[in-house]
Scaffold this motif. Structure first.
Motif, PDB file in Angstrom:
ATOM      1  N   UNK A   1      13.821  61.186  67.417  1.00  0.00           N
ATOM      2  CA  UNK A   1      12.973  60.018  67.152  1.00  0.00           C
ATOM      3  C   UNK A   1      12.676  59.936  65.652  1.00  0.00           C
ATOM      4  N   UNK A   2      12.331  61.071  65.055  1.00  0.00           N
ATOM      5  CA  UNK A   2      12.060  61.104  63.610  1.00  0.00           C
ATOM      6  C   UNK A   2      13.295  60.632  62.839  1.00  0.00           C
ATOM      7  N   UNK A   3      14.467  61.157  63.214  1.00  0.00           N
ATOM      8  CA  UNK A   3      15.703  60.803  62.512  1.00  0.00           C
ATOM      9  C   UNK A   3      16.023  59.321  62.600  1.00  0.00           C
ATOM     10  N   UNK A   4      15.724  58.730  63.749  1.00  0.00           N
ATOM     11  CA  UNK A   4      16.012  57.299  63.934  1.00  0.00           C
ATOM     12  C   UNK A   4      15.069  56.449  63.093  1.00  0.00           C
ATOM     13  N   UNK A   5      13.809  56.857  62.990  1.00  0.00           N
ATOM     14  CA  UNK A   5      12.812  56.029  62.302  1.00  0.00           C
ATOM     15  C   UNK A   5      12.842  56.210  60.787  1.00  0.00           C
ATOM     16  N   UNK A   6      13.346  57.372  60.349  1.00  0.00           N
ATOM     17  CA  UNK A   6      13.270  57.724  58.927  1.00  0.00           C
ATOM     18  C   UNK A   6      13.972  56.725  58.019  1.00  0.00           C
ATOM     19  N   UNK A   7      15.145  56.281  58.432  1.00  0.00           N
ATOM     20  CA  UNK A   7      15.939  55.466  57.528  1.00  0.00           C
ATOM     21  C   UNK A   7      15.648  53.981  57.588  1.00  0.00           C
ATOM     22  N   UNK A   8      14.620  53.593  58.347  1.00  0.00           N
ATOM     23  CA  UNK A   8      14.373  52.153  58.513  1.00  0.00           C
ATOM     24  C   UNK A   8      13.952  51.512  57.198  1.00  0.00           C
ATOM     25  N   UNK A   9      14.654  50.455  56.764  1.00  0.00           N
ATOM     26  CA  UNK A   9      14.179  49.747  55.577  1.00  0.00           C
ATOM     27  C   UNK A   9      12.934  48.929  55.916  1.00  0.00           C
ATOM     28  N   UNK A  10      12.204  48.525  54.894  1.00  0.00           N
ATOM     29  CA  UNK A  10      11.016  47.725  55.159  1.00  0.00           C
ATOM     30  C   UNK A  10       9.883  48.598  55.640  1.00  0.00           C
ATOM     31  N   UNK A  11       8.734  47.988  55.952  1.00  0.00           N
ATOM     32  CA  UNK A  11       7.583  48.796  56.381  1.00  0.00           C
ATOM     33  C   UNK A  11       7.878  49.483  57.712  1.00  0.00           C
ATOM     34  N   UNK A  12       7.599  50.806  57.807  1.00  0.00           N
ATOM     35  CA  UNK A  12       7.898  51.539  59.046  1.00  0.00           C
ATOM     36  C   UNK A  12       6.940  51.150  60.167  1.00  0.00           C
ATOM     37  N   UNK A  13       7.375  51.303  61.402  1.00  0.00           N
ATOM     38  CA  UNK A  13       6.453  51.029  62.516  1.00  0.00           C
ATOM     39  C   UNK A  13       5.332  52.070  62.520  1.00  0.00           C
ATOM     40  N   UNK A  14       4.118  51.669  62.902  1.00  0.00           N
ATOM     41  CA  UNK A  14       3.006  52.633  62.933  1.00  0.00           C
ATOM     42  C   UNK A  14       3.134  53.590  64.119  1.00  0.00           C
ATOM     43  N   UNK A  15       3.830  54.691  63.878  1.00  0.00           N
ATOM     44  CA  UNK A  15       4.115  55.660  64.954  1.00  0.00           C
ATOM     45  C   UNK A  15       3.833  57.064  64.441  1.00  0.00           C
ATOM     46  N   UNK A  16       3.296  57.904  65.314  1.00  0.00           N
ATOM     47  CA  UNK A  16       3.176  59.317  64.985  1.00  0.00           C
ATOM     48  C   UNK A  16       3.889  60.120  66.072  1.00  0.00           C
TER      49      UNK A  16
END
Length: 430
Positions: free
Chosen positions: A134-149
């Motif tokens: 999950x971390x790996x998928x979210x890390x590279x997102x351009x633009x503001x990241x989704x608010x997730x922990x």
């Protein structure tokens, strides 16, 4: 490609979400060697409930060393000596909306005498792997990241005592929205109806006397234990087919020519719901008290510190998991087989009364049954690795669905509420 989620955190198109899921799977594959080593380190030195010091060290170091440096905030010895908490959130998340918090649970205690015969080393690996995905998928997102922990919880003592229950009481699950874990088995099942469990220690106190010279002076505590055992055996005819009662006589005297002044039994009771469990427990306690009355002994009945609750199903969550698993080639048993399959008890049940969660079972390449030496061997095998990581990918993909499909999260919360209400048990759950 352009991986920018549109306003409101939803993915611009289904295919973008599918690409993210592919990225999660790739990240897990890239970490396969580290994850396998993590699992083998835990497997090769089995430790019992609440004593998992080496496993705790291996897991906390694993997250502390993950690249980039200091990306995981790790709390060792979290609330319990052998529990831990590791958290990651994408940089640049604004504090404004409360982030969606997804929990991944790791177990790592073994069984006495036979080591990791329940494959908890693989549970630890699956939890760690899914979180990395999950971390790996979210890390590279351009633009503001989704608010997730992303929160990884190391939960000791599942085989005995119930570490998750200690952690619930300490508030560890307070802000989590959905929790994920998976358990090795003989087949792939999105859900199994793990049942509620209560254990008791029963002690009878009698009076010693010479068994040949003046037996009438004695009060026989072994007789009480045997009568209790037989009372419960007779009760079985009136038990529901879904109820389970199993016990041992732990202590039954010292020497044949001394009337036993002390005896001790340990029993486990299981039923599909907490409500039925209390009915069964009451009947069993009557059996224990009757034996005391018949023999003139006094009896002490001590319940275990923690009851294990039944695992509440979350259909919306497990349907999403099945969809993702099928994309990876996982073949699941039918819903009918699932709901009527054999099951045990787990302290994850208690978690499902507090947070919506999923606890699927997965095949590890062996037909051996859990809690056997053959299963210990299978849990440490190279073959199990493929199945373990495939399951972790399905969990990570399901977590991404929860993040990017707000309507799925709503359904999951709705399922959770309905199941809790069905239990008619809310008043006692904090």
């Amino acid at each position: 490609g352009a991986m920018r989620p549109v306003e409101g955190g939803a993915c611009a198109s289904v295919s973008e979400l599918e690409l993210l899921k592919l990225r999660a799977a790739e990240r897990i594959d890239e970490a396969a060697e580290r994850l396998g080593a993590l699992s083998r380190a835990i497997w090769s030195e089995p430790e019992l409930a609440y004593e998992e010091h080496r496993a705790h060290g291996v897991l906390t170091r694993f997250f502390e060393r993950e690249a980039p440096a200091a990306s995981w905030v790790v709390q060792p010895h979290y609330q319990l000596a052998t529990a831990f908490r590791a958290e990651w959130e994408p940089s640049g998340v604004s504090a404004a909306p409360r982030p969606l918090q997804l929990g991944f649970l790791c177990e790592y205690d073994a069984l006495p005498g036979i080591g990791h015969a329940c494959g908890h080393n693989l549970i630890a690996e699956v939890g760690a792997a899914a979180a990395l995905g999950v971390k790996g998928a979210l890390e590279g997102l351009p633009g503001p990241p989704p608010p997730v922990k992303v929160v990884v919880l190391g939960t000791p003592a599942e085989e005995d005592g119930g570490g998750k229950i200690d952690l619930i009481e300490a508030g560890a699950f307070k802000n989590l929205d959905v929790v994920f874990m998976a358990h090795p088995s003989q087949e792939n099942a999105a859900y199994l109806p793990d049942v509620a469990e209560h254990d008791v220690v029963v002690k009878y106190y009698g009076k010693a006397s010479h068994a040949a010279a003046y037996p009438w002076e004695g009060v026989n505590a072994l007789d009480a234990a045997v009568l209790a055992y037989n009372n419960l055996s007779v009760l079985r005819q009136q038990m529901k087919p879904t109820w389970r009662v199993h016990g041992i006589i732990k202590s039954g005297g010292v020497k044949p020519n001394i009337i036993p002044s002390y005896s001790e039994l340990i029993y486990y009771f299981r039923a599909p719901s907490m409500k039925e469990l209390s009915v069964l427990t009451k009947k069993a306690e009557d059996c224990f008290r009757a034996a005391a009355l018949a023999t003139g002994c006094t009896v002490e009945i001590k319940g275990g510190a923690h009851d294990y609750y039944n695992v509440l199903p979350n259909k919306s969550l497990w349907k999403a998991y099945v969809e993702n698993g099928k994309k990876l080639g996982i073949e699941f048993i039918s819903e009918d087989a699932m709901l009527n399959g054999p099951s045990g008890s787990t302290d994850f049940g208690n978690v499902t009364f507090v947070v919506p969660g999923i606890h699927p079972y997965f095949y590890i390449g062996s037909n051996a049954l859990n809690h056997t030496e053959q299963y210990t061997e299978a849990a440490g095998s190279q073959e199990a690795q493929f199945y373990t990581l495939r399951t972790a990918k399905a969990l990570a993909m399901t977590a991404l669905d929860v993040i990017f499909k707000p309507e799925l999260l709503e359904r999951i919360k709705e399922d959770f509420k309905l199941k809790l209400e069905e239990e008619e048990f809310l008043n006692t759950v904090e």
